[in-house]
Each structure stands twice: as C-alpha cells, then as structure tokens.
Write a protein that holds these residues in place. Structure first.
Motif, short mmCIF file in Angstrom:
data_model
loop_
_atom_site.label_atom_id
_atom_site.label_comp_id
_atom_site.label_asym_id
_atom_site.label_seq_id
_atom_site.Cartn_x
_atom_site.Cartn_y
_atom_site.Cartn_z
N VAL A 193 3.46 -7.29 -5.03
CA VAL A 193 2.89 -6.55 -6.14
C VAL A 193 2.26 -5.28 -5.59
CG1 VAL A 193 2.45 -8.56 -7.55
CG2 VAL A 193 0.68 -7.78 -6.00
N LEU A 194 2.32 -4.23 -6.38
CA LEU A 194 1.71 -2.96 -5.96
C LEU A 194 0.20 -3.12 -5.93
CD1 LEU A 194 2.10 0.01 -5.21
CD2 LEU A 194 1.92 0.54 -7.64
N SER A 195 -0.39 -2.77 -4.82
CA SER A 195 -1.85 -2.80 -4.70
C SER A 195 -2.28 -1.54 -3.98
CB SER A 195 -2.29 -4.04 -3.93
OG SER A 195 -1.66 -4.10 -2.67
N THR A 196 -3.55 -1.31 -3.90
CA THR A 196 -4.04 -0.16 -3.17
C THR A 196 -5.16 -0.57 -2.24
OG1 THR A 196 -5.59 0.43 -4.92
CG2 THR A 196 -3.44 1.50 -5.00
N LEU A 197 -5.28 0.20 -1.20
CA LEU A 197 -6.27 -0.06 -0.17
C LEU A 197 -7.69 0.08 -0.70
CD1 LEU A 197 -6.80 -0.47 2.89
CD2 LEU A 197 -6.58 1.99 3.13
N VAL A 248 1.83 9.63 8.20
CA VAL A 248 1.88 8.17 8.11
C VAL A 248 3.34 7.73 7.92
CG1 VAL A 248 1.25 6.17 6.70
CG2 VAL A 248 -0.49 7.88 7.31
N GLY A 249 4.06 8.44 7.06
CA GLY A 249 5.47 8.13 6.85
C GLY A 249 6.28 8.25 8.13
N GLY A 250 5.98 9.27 8.92
CA GLY A 250 6.67 9.44 10.21
C GLY A 250 6.40 8.28 11.15
N ALA A 251 5.14 7.83 11.17
CA ALA A 251 4.78 6.69 12.03
C ALA A 251 5.45 5.41 11.55
CB ALA A 251 3.27 6.53 12.08
N CYS A 252 5.53 5.24 10.23
CA CYS A 252 6.22 4.06 9.68
C CYS A 252 7.66 4.03 10.17
CB CYS A 252 6.20 4.08 8.16
SG CYS A 252 4.68 3.47 7.43
N GLY A 253 8.32 5.15 10.12
CA GLY A 253 9.71 5.24 10.53
C GLY A 253 9.94 4.97 12.00
N LYS A 269 -5.50 8.03 3.84
CA LYS A 269 -6.92 8.18 3.48
C LYS A 269 -7.79 7.34 4.39
CE LYS A 269 -10.00 7.94 -0.49
NZ LYS A 269 -10.12 7.63 -1.92
N ASN A 270 -7.35 6.14 4.70
CA ASN A 270 -8.15 5.24 5.51
C ASN A 270 -8.30 5.71 6.96
OD1 ASN A 270 -9.71 2.80 5.47
ND2 ASN A 270 -8.15 1.88 6.75
N ILE A 271 -7.28 6.37 7.50
CA ILE A 271 -7.36 6.82 8.91
C ILE A 271 -7.55 8.33 9.03
CG2 ILE A 271 -6.03 4.84 9.77
CD1 ILE A 271 -3.64 6.79 10.13
N HIS A 272 -7.83 8.98 7.88
CA HIS A 272 -8.07 10.42 7.86
C HIS A 272 -6.88 11.19 8.42
CE1 HIS A 272 -12.10 9.21 6.83
NE2 HIS A 272 -12.15 8.47 7.92
N SER A 273 -5.74 10.96 7.81
CA SER A 273 -4.49 11.58 8.23
C SER A 273 -3.79 12.12 7.00
CB SER A 273 -3.63 10.53 8.95
OG SER A 273 -2.41 11.09 9.38
N TRP A 305 0.87 -1.17 0.00
CA TRP A 305 0.00 0.00 0.00
C TRP A 305 0.91 1.21 0.00
CZ3 TRP A 305 -3.95 -1.23 4.51
CH2 TRP A 305 -4.78 -2.29 4.14
N THR A 306 0.35 2.37 -0.26
CA THR A 306 1.13 3.61 -0.19
C THR A 306 0.81 4.33 1.12
OG1 THR A 306 -0.55 5.00 -1.25
CG2 THR A 306 1.05 3.86 -2.72
N TYR A 307 1.68 5.28 1.44
CA TYR A 307 1.42 6.12 2.61
C TYR A 307 0.08 6.81 2.44
CZ TYR A 307 6.42 5.48 3.39
OH TYR A 307 7.67 4.93 3.59
N GLY A 308 -0.23 7.22 1.22
CA GLY A 308 -1.50 7.88 0.94
C GLY A 308 -2.70 6.97 1.16
#
Length: 156
Positions: free
Chosen positions: A150-154, A103-108, A94-98, A87-90
C-alpha cells in the motif's frame, strides 16, 4: 577473501547471491557459475524462499553493498520501509536532506535488490518508475503485489 556465490529459483526468476568476507555484497538476476554453499548463502537462500512464500517480512542478513556515502544513506533508508509499504523518492530525499533525483540514481545502483527493497520506492504520487532487476517495472509490480503493498509516506 574470494567472492562466493550460489543461485536459487524464485517467482521473479533465478537469483544469484554473492558473499564476500561473511556478508552479502550482490544479488543479481541469472544463474551464477558453479556455486559454493556457505552457511551465510544457505541462510540467505532460506530467507528469500521464506519471503517468496509469504512467511518472512524482514530479512536478517549481514549486508555490505559497495557504493558512495550518499548511496549507502539511501540504501539504509530503503531498509527502513516496512514490508507491504512504499515510500517515494521524495520521502527518502527529505529524510536524508537530498534531492529526489539523486535518490532515484542511488536506487538504480542498488547492488542487493530485494534484500535492500528498492522495489518499495515509487515516484511522486505513487507513480511506478523504473526497476533495474529482472524484467524491470513488471518485476517491481510483481514484488509489490506479492507484498500486498500500500502507498505510504515516511512523514505521516
């Protein structure tokens, strides 16, 4: 209660697992000090070994990552990404309204990489972005290749 730890060799380097109060709280690269083999740490090592042998696609372990409420929402979302997908950061934002940057910061800050699969999160358009574990992006790519991702999206 004390924090207990144990290490194992993997294709992406030595991983050390830390347990507190019957839950995994941290996974780090590198050898931990003399460890203790608890039932949970033995099971976590067995599941990681099965994952790296392509025999396990979903972990079933009690996890307790320490972080903010926002970080925990992101980490919960990351655990929903199926094995072999990205999935992407986006997507997560979008799913958590952020915001994707938050999201990238939380991933790190994910304290339990691989078990909470932050390596499955990519930048917009599938761009390979940073990874805080192992050898960085090289380790992220290695994990994704191993999963035949594989690239997928939410939101398909």
């Amino acid at each position: 209660m004390d924090i207990l730890c144990s290490s194992l060799m993997t294709p992406v380097g030595t991983l050390s697992l830390f347990e507190e109060d019957g839950k995994i709280v941290v996974v780090e690269w590198g050898q931990a000090p003399a460890g203790v083999e608890t039932p949970l740490l033995k099971e976590a090592k067995a599941q990681l070994s099965a994952y790296f042998s392509a025999k396990l696609t979903k972990f079933d372990l009690p996890l307790d990552p320490m972080g903010t409420e926002h970080q925990k929402k992101v980490w919960d979302q990351m655990q929903q990404i199926p094995f072999g997908e990205t999935w992407t950061y986006g997507d997560i934002a979008k799913n958590i309204h952020s915001a994707a940057q938050a999201v990238g910061g939380a991933c790190g800050k994910n304290p339990i990489p691989i078990l909470i699969p932050c390596h499955r999160v990519l930048g917009a358009g599938g761009k390979m972005t940073g990874y805080s574990g192992g050898d960085g992006i090289e380790t992220k790519e290695q994990l994704l290749r191993m999963e035949k991702a594989v690239l997928s999206t939410l939101n398909k």
